[in-house]
Design a protein around this motif. Structure first.
Motif, PDB file in Angstrom:
ATOM      1  N   ASP A  88       4.809  11.509  13.955  1.00 22.77           N
ATOM      2  CA  ASP A  88       5.465  12.154  12.543  1.00 22.77           C
ATOM      3  C   ASP A  88       6.254  11.083  11.865  1.00 22.77           C
ATOM      4  O   ASP A  88       6.337  10.178  13.167  1.00 22.77           O
ATOM      5  CB  ASP A  88       6.408  13.367  12.414  1.00 22.77           C
ATOM      6  CG  ASP A  88       4.873  14.486  12.474  1.00 22.77           C
ATOM      7  OD1 ASP A  88       4.153  14.599  12.974  1.00 22.77           O
ATOM      8  OD2 ASP A  88       5.645  15.020  13.801  1.00 22.77           O
ATOM      9  N   GLU A  89       6.506  10.592  10.503  1.00 26.83           N
ATOM     10  CA  GLU A  89       6.352  10.354  10.040  1.00 26.83           C
ATOM     11  C   GLU A  89       7.583   9.891   8.739  1.00 26.83           C
ATOM     12  O   GLU A  89       7.252  10.468   7.692  1.00 26.83           O
ATOM     13  CB  GLU A  89       6.268   8.597  10.012  1.00 26.83           C
ATOM     14  CG  GLU A  89       6.569   7.109   9.103  1.00 26.83           C
ATOM     15  CD  GLU A  89       5.591   5.717   9.191  1.00 26.83           C
ATOM     16  OE1 GLU A  89       5.142   5.170  10.009  1.00 26.83           O
ATOM     17  OE2 GLU A  89       5.269   5.339   8.349  1.00 26.83           O
ATOM     18  N   ILE A  90       8.938   9.840   8.989  1.00 25.03           N
ATOM     19  CA  ILE A  90       9.745   9.712   7.007  1.00 25.03           C
ATOM     20  C   ILE A  90       9.847   8.045   6.451  1.00 25.03           C
ATOM     21  O   ILE A  90      10.121   7.312   7.578  1.00 25.03           O
ATOM     22  CB  ILE A  90      10.624  10.462   7.564  1.00 25.03           C
ATOM     23  CG1 ILE A  90      10.701  11.579   7.652  1.00 25.03           C
ATOM     24  CG2 ILE A  90      11.445  10.198   5.663  1.00 25.03           C
ATOM     25  CD1 ILE A  90      11.719  12.669   7.766  1.00 25.03           C
ATOM     26  N   ASN A  91       9.344   7.326   5.594  1.00 23.24           N
ATOM     27  CA  ASN A  91       9.857   6.626   5.174  1.00 23.24           C
ATOM     28  C   ASN A  91      10.436   6.655   3.609  1.00 23.24           C
ATOM     29  O   ASN A  91       9.991   7.169   2.317  1.00 23.24           O
ATOM     30  CB  ASN A  91       8.882   5.088   5.041  1.00 23.24           C
ATOM     31  CG  ASN A  91       7.532   5.972   4.277  1.00 23.24           C
ATOM     32  OD1 ASN A  91       8.229   6.374   2.954  1.00 23.24           O
ATOM     33  ND2 ASN A  91       6.185   6.250   4.766  1.00 23.24           N
ATOM     34  N   LEU A  92      11.575   5.930   3.203  1.00 22.42           N
ATOM     35  CA  LEU A  92      11.989   5.896   2.256  1.00 22.42           C
ATOM     36  C   LEU A  92      11.826   4.652   1.689  1.00 22.42           C
ATOM     37  O   LEU A  92      11.628   3.735   1.707  1.00 22.42           O
ATOM     38  CB  LEU A  92      13.582   6.058   1.992  1.00 22.42           C
ATOM     39  CG  LEU A  92      14.199   6.425   0.562  1.00 22.42           C
ATOM     40  CD1 LEU A  92      14.044   7.470   0.525  1.00 22.42           C
ATOM     41  CD2 LEU A  92      15.982   6.104   1.405  1.00 22.42           C
ATOM     42  N   ARG A  93      11.487   4.760  -0.058  1.00 21.36           N
ATOM     43  CA  ARG A  93      10.655   3.788  -0.605  1.00 21.36           C
ATOM     44  C   ARG A  93      11.008   3.540  -2.379  1.00 21.36           C
ATOM     45  O   ARG A  93      11.459   4.746  -2.414  1.00 21.36           O
ATOM     46  CB  ARG A  93       8.832   3.926  -0.106  1.00 21.36           C
ATOM     47  CG  ARG A  93       8.470   4.932  -1.216  1.00 21.36           C
ATOM     48  CD  ARG A  93       6.899   5.025  -0.543  1.00 21.36           C
ATOM     49  NE  ARG A  93       5.604   4.997  -1.541  1.00 21.36           N
ATOM     50  CZ  ARG A  93       4.482   6.106  -1.442  1.00 21.36           C
ATOM     51  NH1 ARG A  93       4.267   5.340  -0.402  1.00 21.36           N
ATOM     52  NH2 ARG A  93       4.104   5.754  -2.688  1.00 21.36           N
ATOM     53  N   THR A  94      10.710   2.394  -2.237  1.00 19.72           N
ATOM     54  CA  THR A  94      10.998   2.048  -3.508  1.00 19.72           C
ATOM     55  C   THR A  94       9.477   1.008  -4.724  1.00 19.72           C
ATOM     56  O   THR A  94       8.598   0.689  -3.816  1.00 19.72           O
ATOM     57  CB  THR A  94      11.928   1.148  -3.904  1.00 19.72           C
ATOM     58  OG1 THR A  94      12.286   1.093  -5.907  1.00 19.72           O
ATOM     59  CG2 THR A  94      12.097  -0.093  -3.920  1.00 19.72           C
ATOM     60  N   TYR A  95       9.575   0.744  -5.696  1.00 18.91           N
ATOM     61  CA  TYR A  95       8.618   0.243  -6.271  1.00 18.91           C
ATOM     62  C   TYR A  95       8.608  -0.820  -6.618  1.00 18.91           C
ATOM     63  O   TYR A  95       9.260  -1.786  -7.424  1.00 18.91           O
ATOM     64  CB  TYR A  95       7.752   1.198  -7.100  1.00 18.91           C
ATOM     65  CG  TYR A  95       7.637   2.738  -5.903  1.00 18.91           C
ATOM     66  CD1 TYR A  95       6.584   2.719  -6.219  1.00 18.91           C
ATOM     67  CD2 TYR A  95       8.705   3.223  -6.281  1.00 18.91           C
ATOM     68  CE1 TYR A  95       6.224   3.904  -5.563  1.00 18.91           C
ATOM     69  CE2 TYR A  95       8.165   4.195  -5.643  1.00 18.91           C
ATOM     70  CZ  TYR A  95       7.273   5.181  -5.134  1.00 18.91           C
ATOM     71  OH  TYR A  95       6.764   6.680  -4.673  1.00 18.91           O
ATOM     72  N   ILE A  96       6.976  -2.130  -6.305  1.00 17.11           N
ATOM     73  CA  ILE A  96       7.772  -3.419  -6.410  1.00 17.11           C
ATOM     74  C   ILE A  96       6.407  -3.803  -6.711  1.00 17.11           C
ATOM     75  O   ILE A  96       5.441  -3.395  -7.310  1.00 17.11           O
ATOM     76  CB  ILE A  96       7.430  -4.223  -5.704  1.00 17.11           C
ATOM     77  CG1 ILE A  96       9.108  -3.562  -4.548  1.00 17.11           C
ATOM     78  CG2 ILE A  96       7.831  -5.568  -5.623  1.00 17.11           C
ATOM     79  CD1 ILE A  96       9.727  -4.007  -4.987  1.00 17.11           C
ATOM     80  N   GLU A  97       7.056  -4.777  -8.029  1.00 11.14           N
ATOM     81  CA  GLU A  97       5.360  -5.972  -8.274  1.00 11.14           C
ATOM     82  C   GLU A  97       5.711  -7.176  -8.505  1.00 11.14           C
ATOM     83  O   GLU A  97       6.707  -7.698  -8.932  1.00 11.14           O
ATOM     84  CB  GLU A  97       5.315  -5.283  -9.996  1.00 11.14           C
ATOM     85  CG  GLU A  97       3.492  -5.685 -10.172  1.00 11.14           C
ATOM     86  CD  GLU A  97       3.142  -5.188 -12.012  1.00 11.14           C
ATOM     87  OE1 GLU A  97       1.963  -5.719 -12.210  1.00 11.14           O
ATOM     88  OE2 GLU A  97       4.263  -4.566 -12.157  1.00 11.14           O
ATOM     89  N   ASN A  98       4.670  -7.783  -7.441  1.00 11.21           N
ATOM     90  CA  ASN A  98       4.939  -8.749  -7.356  1.00 11.21           C
ATOM     91  C   ASN A  98       3.478 -10.005  -7.619  1.00 11.21           C
ATOM     92  O   ASN A  98       2.237  -9.179  -6.853  1.00 11.21           O
ATOM     93  CB  ASN A  98       5.489  -9.942  -6.015  1.00 11.21           C
ATOM     94  CG  ASN A  98       6.965  -9.920  -6.114  1.00 11.21           C
ATOM     95  OD1 ASN A  98       7.809  -9.268  -6.879  1.00 11.21           O
ATOM     96  ND2 ASN A  98       6.985 -10.656  -5.391  1.00 11.21           N
ATOM     97  N   ASP A  99       3.287 -11.259  -7.907  1.00 10.63           N
ATOM     98  CA  ASP A  99       2.157 -11.479  -9.303  1.00 10.63           C
ATOM     99  C   ASP A  99       1.102 -10.583  -8.716  1.00 10.63           C
ATOM    100  O   ASP A  99      -0.578 -10.309  -8.771  1.00 10.63           O
ATOM    101  CB  ASP A  99       1.420 -12.278  -7.352  1.00 10.63           C
ATOM    102  CG  ASP A  99       2.674 -13.011  -6.733  1.00 10.63           C
ATOM    103  OD1 ASP A  99       3.212 -13.499  -7.598  1.00 10.63           O
ATOM    104  OD2 ASP A  99       2.204 -13.272  -5.545  1.00 10.63           O
ATOM    105  N   ASN A 100       1.093  -9.276 -10.134  1.00  8.72           N
ATOM    106  CA  ASN A 100       0.682  -8.828 -10.949  1.00  8.72           C
ATOM    107  C   ASN A 100      -0.230  -7.564  -9.647  1.00  8.72           C
ATOM    108  O   ASN A 100      -1.037  -6.971  -9.905  1.00  8.72           O
ATOM    109  CB  ASN A 100      -0.216  -9.025 -11.125  1.00  8.72           C
ATOM    110  CG  ASN A 100      -0.147  -9.484 -12.483  1.00  8.72           C
ATOM    111  OD1 ASN A 100       0.926  -9.637 -13.232  1.00  8.72           O
ATOM    112  ND2 ASN A 100      -0.966 -11.028 -12.894  1.00  8.72           N
ATOM    113  N   LYS A 101       0.369  -7.281  -8.569  1.00  9.53           N
ATOM    114  CA  LYS A 101      -0.072  -6.626  -7.380  1.00  9.53           C
ATOM    115  C   LYS A 101       1.342  -5.693  -7.282  1.00  9.53           C
ATOM    116  O   LYS A 101       2.528  -5.872  -6.677  1.00  9.53           O
ATOM    117  CB  LYS A 101       0.072  -7.219  -6.284  1.00  9.53           C
ATOM    118  CG  LYS A 101      -1.587  -7.782  -6.451  1.00  9.53           C
ATOM    119  CD  LYS A 101      -1.608  -9.027  -5.269  1.00  9.53           C
ATOM    120  CE  LYS A 101      -3.076  -9.421  -5.194  1.00  9.53           C
ATOM    121  NZ  LYS A 101      -3.306 -10.036  -3.935  1.00  9.53           N
TER     122      LYS A 101
END
Length: 240
Positions: A88-101
Motif C-alpha cells: 500500500d502507498e500514499i503519495n502527496l503530489r502537485t502538478y507540473i508542466e515543463n517542456d509542454n509535458k
C-alpha cells in the motif's frame, strides 16, 4: 496481443507522444482513492523546486493525496516478487508542466513495507518513507510516526463517472513525474490506459498532513475520485 502491447497501442488519450526507447518497469496502481485540494500559488511555490513550473487549471493550483495499492512492480525482464512488489502507498503530489509535458511532483511518499520502502527509494530516488498502513474495501488508514502524518478515512464507492470534466482529466491524466535529486532535475516518463473513474462518497475523513505552509489537516477536499486502477509501464529517468 500481450497486455504491454495493448497498453502501448492505446495512446489517443495522451497529451504528448510516447517517449523514445524501450520501457524499463511494469507496475499496477490499484484501488486508488484521490483527494484534491486547491492551494494558493504562493504557498505551493515554496514547496516546489524553482526550476519546475507549477501547472494551474483556471488559475488554481492543486495538491492531491492518492492512497492506493502498488502491485506487481518489476523490471522489464524479471518477474515480480509479491512480498516486495505489492504494498500500500500514499503519495502527496502537485502538478507540473515543463517542456509542454504535464506531470506530477511528489511532496511526500509513504509505503507500507520497510523493505519495499528501502528498495523503491534506492532504485527511483523518490522520497519514499515507511508508514503504518492498513486498508479494506471501504477503509484506508495510515500513520507516519516520524512525521506525525496520518490518514483515517471511510468511503463508499459509487457509480462510474460517465462524463469527465476537463478538471477530472487534468488531475488524473498525467504521464510523467518530476524529481529533483542532488540539485539535478529529472523526469520519469510513464504510460497507461486512461483512468476509469468512479464517484466516491467520503463517509469519514481525518487527516494530518502539513508540508511547509501547506496544511491539509481535516480540511474537506474540493474534489474526490476513485478508480479500480491502471497498469503502468515506465521508462528510465532523463534529465529534465
Amino acid at each position: 496481443m500481450t497486455d504491454i502491447d495493448d497498453i502501448l497501442s492505446n495512446i489517443a488519450h495522451r497529451p504528448f507522444a510516447l517517449p523514445d526507447g524501450q520501457w524499463e518497469y511494469y507496475q499496477e496502481w490499484n484501488n486508488a482513492l484521490f483527494f484534491h485540494w486547491a492551494i494558493p500559488f504562493e504557498i505551493l511555490r515554496k514547496c516546489v523546486p524553482e526550476n519546475f513550473n507549477i501547472d494551474t487549471f483556471d488559475g488554481n493550483c492543486y495538491v492531491s493525496l492518492v492512497a492506493f495499492t502498488m502491485e506487481k512492480i518489476r523490471p522489464k525482464h524479471l518477474p515480480s516478487i509479491s512480498f516486495i512488489s505489492n504494498f500500500d502507498e500514499i503519495n502527496l503530489r502537485t502538478y507540473i508542466e515543463n517542456d509542454n509535458k504535464k506531470g506530477v511532483y511528489f511532496l511526500n511518499i509513504e509505503a507500507e513495507k520497510l523493505l519495499s520502502t528501502f528498495i523503491a527509494k534506492a532504485l527511483s530516488g523518490l522520497p519514499y518513507e515507511k508508514s503504518n498502513i492498513k486498508r479494506t474495501d471501504k477503509k484506508y488508514s495510515s500513520k507516519n510516526i516520524r512525521k506525525g502524518f496520518y490518514l483515517d478515512t471511510e468511503f463508499e464507492i459509487k457509480n462510474r463517472l460517465q462524463s469527465k470534466t476537463e478538471l477530472d482529466k487534468w488531475l488524473t491524466e498525467r504521464y510523467c513525474l518530476y524529481l529533483q535529486k542532488d540539485s539535478k532535475s529529472y523526469r520519469y516518463d510513464i504510460h497507461h490506459k486512461e483512468w476509469e473513474i468512479k464517484n466516491v462518497e467520503i463517509i469519514k475523513l481525518n487527516l494530518n498532513y502539513k508540508i511547509g505552509d501547506i496544511n491539509l489537516s481535516d480540511r474537506k477536499p474540493n474534489l474526490t475520485h476513485y478508480s479500480e486502477g491502471v497498469k503502468v509501464i515506465a521508462w528510465k529517468r532523463q534529465k529534465a
